[in-house]
Design a protein around this motif. Sequence first.
Motif, PDB file in Angstrom:
ATOM      1  N   ILE A   1      -5.584   4.410  -4.107  1.00 55.43           N
ATOM      2  CA  ILE A   1      -5.482   5.506  -3.140  1.00 55.43           C
ATOM      3  C   ILE A   1      -6.848   6.152  -2.940  1.00 55.43           C
ATOM      4  CG2 ILE A   1      -4.510   7.804  -2.740  1.00 55.43           C
ATOM      5  CD1 ILE A   1      -2.036   6.888  -4.314  1.00 55.43           C
ATOM      6  N   ALA A   2      -7.542   6.392  -4.045  1.00 58.11           N
ATOM      7  CA  ALA A   2      -8.871   7.017  -3.963  1.00 58.11           C
ATOM      8  C   ALA A   2      -9.836   6.142  -3.176  1.00 58.11           C
ATOM      9  CB  ALA A   2      -9.407   7.267  -5.376  1.00 58.11           C
ATOM     10  N   SER A   3      -9.764   4.828  -3.389  1.00 57.65           N
ATOM     11  CA  SER A   3     -10.633   3.911  -2.657  1.00 57.65           C
ATOM     12  C   SER A   3     -10.337   3.955  -1.161  1.00 57.65           C
ATOM     13  CB  SER A   3     -10.451   2.489  -3.198  1.00 57.65           C
ATOM     14  OG  SER A   3     -11.265   1.577  -2.505  1.00 57.65           O
TER      15      SER A   3
ATOM     16  N   LEU B   1      -3.049  12.071  -4.138  1.00 55.33           N
ATOM     17  CA  LEU B   1      -3.137  11.395  -5.435  1.00 55.33           C
ATOM     18  C   LEU B   1      -1.993  11.784  -6.372  1.00 55.33           C
ATOM     19  CD1 LEU B   1      -6.962  11.869  -5.946  1.00 55.33           C
ATOM     20  CD2 LEU B   1      -5.816   9.663  -5.654  1.00 55.33           C
ATOM     21  N   GLY B   2      -1.183  12.725  -5.961  1.00 60.22           N
ATOM     22  CA  GLY B   2      -0.079  13.173  -6.810  1.00 60.22           C
ATOM     23  C   GLY B   2      -0.560  13.922  -8.033  1.00 60.22           C
ATOM     24  N   LEU B   3      -1.658  14.660  -7.898  1.00 59.41           N
ATOM     25  CA  LEU B   3      -2.242  15.385  -9.012  1.00 59.41           C
ATOM     26  C   LEU B   3      -2.345  16.868  -8.692  1.00 59.41           C
ATOM     27  CD1 LEU B   3      -5.160  12.941  -9.947  1.00 59.41           C
ATOM     28  CD2 LEU B   3      -3.001  13.237 -11.170  1.00 59.41           C
ATOM     29  N   LYS B   4      -2.558  17.665  -9.727  1.00 60.06           N
ATOM     30  CA  LYS B   4      -2.708  19.105  -9.576  1.00 60.06           C
ATOM     31  C   LYS B   4      -4.156  19.431  -9.223  1.00 60.06           C
ATOM     32  CE  LYS B   4      -2.083  23.458 -12.094  1.00 60.06           C
ATOM     33  NZ  LYS B   4      -1.698  24.076 -13.391  1.00 60.06           N
TER      34      LYS B   4
ATOM     35  N   GLY C   1       0.794  -1.219   0.000  1.00 61.86           N
ATOM     36  CA  GLY C   1       0.000   0.000   0.000  1.00 61.86           C
ATOM     37  C   GLY C   1       0.831   1.275   0.000  1.00 61.86           C
ATOM     38  N   ARG C   2       2.100   1.177  -0.377  1.00 64.18           N
ATOM     39  CA  ARG C   2       2.972   2.366  -0.423  1.00 64.18           C
ATOM     40  C   ARG C   2       2.882   2.990  -1.817  1.00 64.18           C
ATOM     41  NH1 ARG C   2       8.570  -0.070   1.516  1.00 64.18           N
ATOM     42  NH2 ARG C   2       9.232   2.107   1.461  1.00 64.18           N
ATOM     43  N   TYR C   3       1.701   3.474  -2.122  1.00 63.51           N
ATOM     44  CA  TYR C   3       1.417   3.949  -3.477  1.00 63.51           C
ATOM     45  C   TYR C   3       2.219   5.193  -3.835  1.00 63.51           C
ATOM     46  CZ  TYR C   3      -2.502   0.779  -2.769  1.00 63.51           C
ATOM     47  OH  TYR C   3      -3.271  -0.329  -2.497  1.00 63.51           O
ATOM     48  N   ASN C   4       2.609   5.976  -2.838  1.00 65.06           N
ATOM     49  CA  ASN C   4       3.418   7.164  -3.125  1.00 65.06           C
ATOM     50  C   ASN C   4       4.750   6.782  -3.752  1.00 65.06           C
ATOM     51  OD1 ASN C   4       4.066   6.014  -0.528  1.00 65.06           O
ATOM     52  ND2 ASN C   4       5.362   7.799  -0.128  1.00 65.06           N
ATOM     53  N   LYS C   5       5.301   5.616  -3.366  1.00 66.78           N
ATOM     54  CA  LYS C   5       6.556   5.140  -3.956  1.00 66.78           C
ATOM     55  C   LYS C   5       6.369   4.809  -5.440  1.00 66.78           C
ATOM     56  CE  LYS C   5       9.446   4.990  -0.405  1.00 66.78           C
ATOM     57  NZ  LYS C   5      10.755   5.699  -0.412  1.00 66.78           N
ATOM     58  N   ILE C   6       5.203   4.286  -5.799  1.00 68.46           N
ATOM     59  CA  ILE C   6       4.923   3.977  -7.199  1.00 68.46           C
ATOM     60  C   ILE C   6       4.857   5.266  -8.007  1.00 68.46           C
ATOM     61  CG2 ILE C   6       3.196   3.033  -8.785  1.00 68.46           C
ATOM     62  CD1 ILE C   6       2.467   1.012  -6.626  1.00 68.46           C
ATOM     63  N   LEU C   7       4.235   6.292  -7.440  1.00 74.55           N
ATOM     64  CA  LEU C   7       4.126   7.565  -8.140  1.00 74.55           C
ATOM     65  C   LEU C   7       5.503   8.182  -8.377  1.00 74.55           C
ATOM     66  CD1 LEU C   7       1.088   9.182  -6.266  1.00 74.55           C
ATOM     67  CD2 LEU C   7       1.068   7.764  -8.307  1.00 74.55           C
TER      68      LEU C   7
END
Length: 264
Positions: free
Chosen positions: A185-187, A205-208, A153-159
């Motif tokens: 992440i959204a879920s 989410l790593g978005l603008k 669940g370390r999604y920030n590392k994927i980004l």
Amino acid sequence: MSNFYNELKKEWTKASPNLGVCGQLLESLKMEMVRVGFVGIKDQNGVQPQQKQQLQTSRDMLEIAIEHSIKVKDNAAFERYMTQLKMYYYDYDKFLESSPQMHKFMGLHLLYLLATNRIADFHIELERLPSALLLQNPFISPVLALENYFMEGRYNKILQAKKSMPSELYADFMDLLVNTAREEIASCMEKSYGKISQKQAASRLGLKPGGTEMSALVARRKWTLDADGNFNYADLNTRQKERVLAKDIAVHTLTYAQELEKIV
């Protein structure tokens, strides 16, 4: 078949190959392979030089076909070509020298399976690879790290990992994996928060904030804003109450009792 292959090789090695021309040549090569019959090895003691050359040409053609399918964003074609190519990597490996691009394509296949959330298939493919390769190969080990991030669940590392991939061919599948991670992440956000500010949601989410990608995700997941301008997840986590008639419960209970009595 050699004429089509030579034309394909010449076009593909250009600095900016014409993808349309390469696609037409690949179609011609496939038709030619069907016409003459796919190369097969009947003599387990060895192969004739002509057979070996045919195997080599077919393998090289499939490797080009895989790269072409990635560049034109045809994932279905990528899967088909990869299935065929693995036959040359695993079944004909004793007749051919190892392809210098084998590990790159195996890493690409693993990344594709991970990006499409096919975790079981991902681990099946891992079983076919030696452990030393998994830990040391520059095309394989980064994908294993991504799988660990995904499962933990370390999604920030994927980004953050998109810029450190070993080949530019990994970029499209990394985009697909990033989208999969963002959906996860959204879920998690929907289940963890009652509400969250737009700025915080975009940051996680790593978005603008207010950007096109953020707006598309909000619309897709049907997020709504409250009076203070925060995303409100309360309605998403509220289950509608289901009403069951007492008569239906009684009928099912009596039916179950009758069936149980027959068994006894």
